[in-house]
Motif scaffolding. Structure first.
Motif, PDB file in Angstrom:
ATOM      1  N   THR A  26       1.182  -1.009  -0.265  1.00  0.00           N
ATOM      2  CA  THR A  26      -0.038  -0.132  -0.124  1.00  0.00           C
ATOM      3  C   THR A  26       0.534   0.701   0.247  1.00  0.00           C
ATOM      4  N   THR A  40      -7.194   4.008  -7.443  1.00  0.00           N
ATOM      5  CA  THR A  40      -8.952   3.542  -7.095  1.00  0.00           C
ATOM      6  C   THR A  40      -8.089   1.578  -7.205  1.00  0.00           C
ATOM      7  N   HIS A  79      -6.867   0.829  -4.152  1.00  0.00           N
ATOM      8  CA  HIS A  79      -7.057   0.672  -2.839  1.00  0.00           C
ATOM      9  C   HIS A  79      -8.554  -0.387  -2.791  1.00  0.00           C
ATOM     10  N   PRO A  80      -8.812  -1.092  -1.942  1.00  0.00           N
ATOM     11  CA  PRO A  80      -9.489  -1.782  -1.360  1.00  0.00           C
ATOM     12  C   PRO A  80     -10.586  -0.618  -0.127  1.00  0.00           C
ATOM     13  N   ALA A  81      -9.683  -0.158   0.146  1.00  0.00           N
ATOM     14  CA  ALA A  81     -10.745   0.653   0.868  1.00  0.00           C
ATOM     15  C   ALA A  81     -11.896   2.134   0.588  1.00  0.00           C
ATOM     16  N   TRP A  95      -7.322  -0.195   8.218  1.00  0.00           N
ATOM     17  CA  TRP A  95      -8.475  -0.220   7.561  1.00  0.00           C
ATOM     18  C   TRP A  95      -8.897  -2.540   7.545  1.00  0.00           C
ATOM     19  N   GLY A  96     -10.098  -1.986   7.243  1.00  0.00           N
ATOM     20  CA  GLY A  96     -10.836  -3.777   7.429  1.00  0.00           C
ATOM     21  C   GLY A  96     -11.452  -3.920   8.883  1.00  0.00           C
TER      22      GLY A  96
END
Length: 108
Positions: free
Chosen positions: A4, A50, A52-54, A105-106
């Motif tokens: 990241t 775009t 990134h999963p968050a 995150w998560g």
């Protein structure tokens, strides 16, 4: 977190390059052809964000910390300006903020 962070640094370089090239054209008398790679660089910047999963707001918040560090490194190595202790301290605080946000995150 390593992947990241690297992605954020590449994203920041794309954004800074996309803004620097028009600056060269407008302020330093560069060729208008600089606008073409600038536009491509800014399109790359948007696409990289775009990946990134968050949620977008978290990505933008975390990215801001890496952008500060990257901009100061650009100032040092491209513009040739020596960084002050305050520059390094601010970059450290911003980078730590990014790591805290990404670590969450998560978990939210």
């Amino acid at each position: 977190m390593f992947k990241t962070t690297i992605l954020f640094f590449i994203t920041a370089l794309a954004e800074i390059t996309g803004c620097f090239l028009p600056w060269l054209w407008l302020r330093k008398g560069g060729s208008a052809w600089l606008l073409l790679p600038a536009a491509l660089s800014l399109a790359l910047f948007v696409w990289l964000l775009t990946l990134h999963p968050a949620a977008s707001g978290r990505v933008y918040a975390a990215y801001g910390g890496v952008y500060v560090v990257t901009a100061l490194l650009w100032l040092r190595f491209v513009d040739g300006v020596k960084l002050s202790l305050y520059d390094w301290l601010g970059a450290t605080v911003a980078f730590c903020g990014m790591m805290i946000i990404v670590a969450g995150w998560g978990r939210a």
